[in-house]
Design an enzyme around this catalytic site. Structure first.
Site, mmCIF file in Angstrom:
data_model
loop_
_atom_site.group_PDB
_atom_site.id
_atom_site.type_symbol
_atom_site.label_atom_id
_atom_site.label_comp_id
_atom_site.label_asym_id
_atom_site.label_seq_id
_atom_site.Cartn_x
_atom_site.Cartn_y
_atom_site.Cartn_z
ATOM 1 N N TYR A 152 0.836 -1.202 0.000
ATOM 2 C CA TYR A 152 0.000 0.000 0.000
ATOM 3 C C TYR A 152 0.868 1.247 0.000
ATOM 4 O O TYR A 152 0.592 2.206 -0.739
ATOM 5 C CB TYR A 152 -0.912 -0.029 1.224
ATOM 6 C CG TYR A 152 -1.982 1.036 1.230
ATOM 7 C CD1 TYR A 152 -3.049 0.973 0.337
ATOM 8 C CD2 TYR A 152 -1.940 2.086 2.138
ATOM 9 C CE1 TYR A 152 -4.046 1.945 0.345
ATOM 10 C CE2 TYR A 152 -2.930 3.058 2.156
ATOM 11 C CZ TYR A 152 -3.987 2.979 1.261
ATOM 12 O OH TYR A 152 -4.967 3.943 1.276
ATOM 13 N N LYS A 156 0.673 3.928 -3.064
ATOM 14 C CA LYS A 156 0.230 5.299 -2.797
ATOM 15 C C LYS A 156 1.389 6.293 -2.939
ATOM 16 O O LYS A 156 1.177 7.447 -3.344
ATOM 17 C CB LYS A 156 -0.402 5.401 -1.414
ATOM 18 C CG LYS A 156 -1.747 4.699 -1.306
ATOM 19 C CD LYS A 156 -2.762 5.249 -2.294
ATOM 20 C CE LYS A 156 -4.136 4.651 -2.099
ATOM 21 N NZ LYS A 156 -5.137 5.174 -3.069
#
Length: 254
Positions: A152, A156
């Site tokens: 993640y 991101k």
């Protein structure tokens, strides 16, 4: 307000959470909203809550470039233009790197990063015509690291810098590109975490405003970045985090 009266807005991940709140916010301000999600029933329900009419619900997996192209074609066939693209769809996985499977890694990358690329590339010809804008949903996890969230964080982080790169590339064509960077927000993605009161307490110790975020908190900022009120704003990754990023990381002192 009617800042988006007659504007066509695509919102991905619109079946719940930040995406649903964003679709509602744009609709309240007069936009023609295309709600996109992998789960047709979810976007149908959100569309119904908008009153139907001047909106469109469409099932597409943003990780599938064929489905993304078909989605954009459907929006153009229905509304004739695209003014705003909100790249919001996302997934997350947690756990130590040695327990992270290749399938888990690819799922996060394909949805959170490839999805932004596919949707942006497919919608860009229309955004260039309308001199429109893009708002990406990144995260505070895209500007700093978390424990046990390697995939993640990587995805991101890439969205955060892709936002900057596209802002530089597209600015001369009148297309603005920005991102919101939420902290812990009450959505379906964080549902299990919301039940852990000890964990919530730890988050609240770090958030100066003393509460976790709500989807509407983020949706309102997305609407601002997409509006004429932000006409001279591009390349920004705007924290929507209750003040979390104001800290240098050291603990509270008496």
């Amino acid at each position: 307000m009617a800042r988006f009266d007659g504007k066509v807005v695509i919102v991905t991940g619109a079946g719940s959470g930040i995406g649903a709140a964003t679709a509602r916010r744009f609709a309240r301000e007069g936009a023609l909203v295309a709600l996109v999600d992998r789960e047709q029933e979810k976007v149908n329900a959100i569309r119904a809550s908008l009153g139907g009419g001047q909106s469109l619900s469409h099932s597409a997996d943003v990780a599938n470039e064929v489905e993304v192209r078909a989605m954009v074609e459907t929006v153009i066939a229905r509304f004739g233009r695209i003014d705003v693209l909100v790249n919001n769809a996302g997934v997350a996985t947690t756990g130590p790197l040695l327990q992270l499977t290749t399938a888990d890694w690819r799922k996060v990358m394909e949805t959170d990063l490839d999805g932004v690329f596919f949707c942006t590339r497919a919608a860009l010809p229309e955004l260039l015509k309308s001199r429109g804008c893009i708002v990406n949903t990144s995260s505070v996890s895209g500007t700093g690291g978390d424990w046990n969230m390697a995939a993640y964080n990587a995805a991101k982080g890439a969205v955060t810098n892709l936002t900057r790169s596209l802002a530089m590339e597209l600015g001369e064509h009148g297309v603005r590109v920005n991102a919101v960077n939420p902290s812990f927000t009450a959505t379906g993605m964080t549902e299990d975490m919301l039940e852990d009161q000890e964990l919530i307490g730890k988050f609240l110790e770090r958030i100066p405003l003393g509460r976790i975020g709500q989807p509407e908190d983020v949706a309102d900022v997305i609407a601002f970045l997409a509006s004429e009120d932000a006409r001279f704003v591009t390349g920004v990754n705007l924290p929507v985090d209750g003040g979390l990023s104001a800290s240098n990381g050291q603990p509270r002192q008496a």
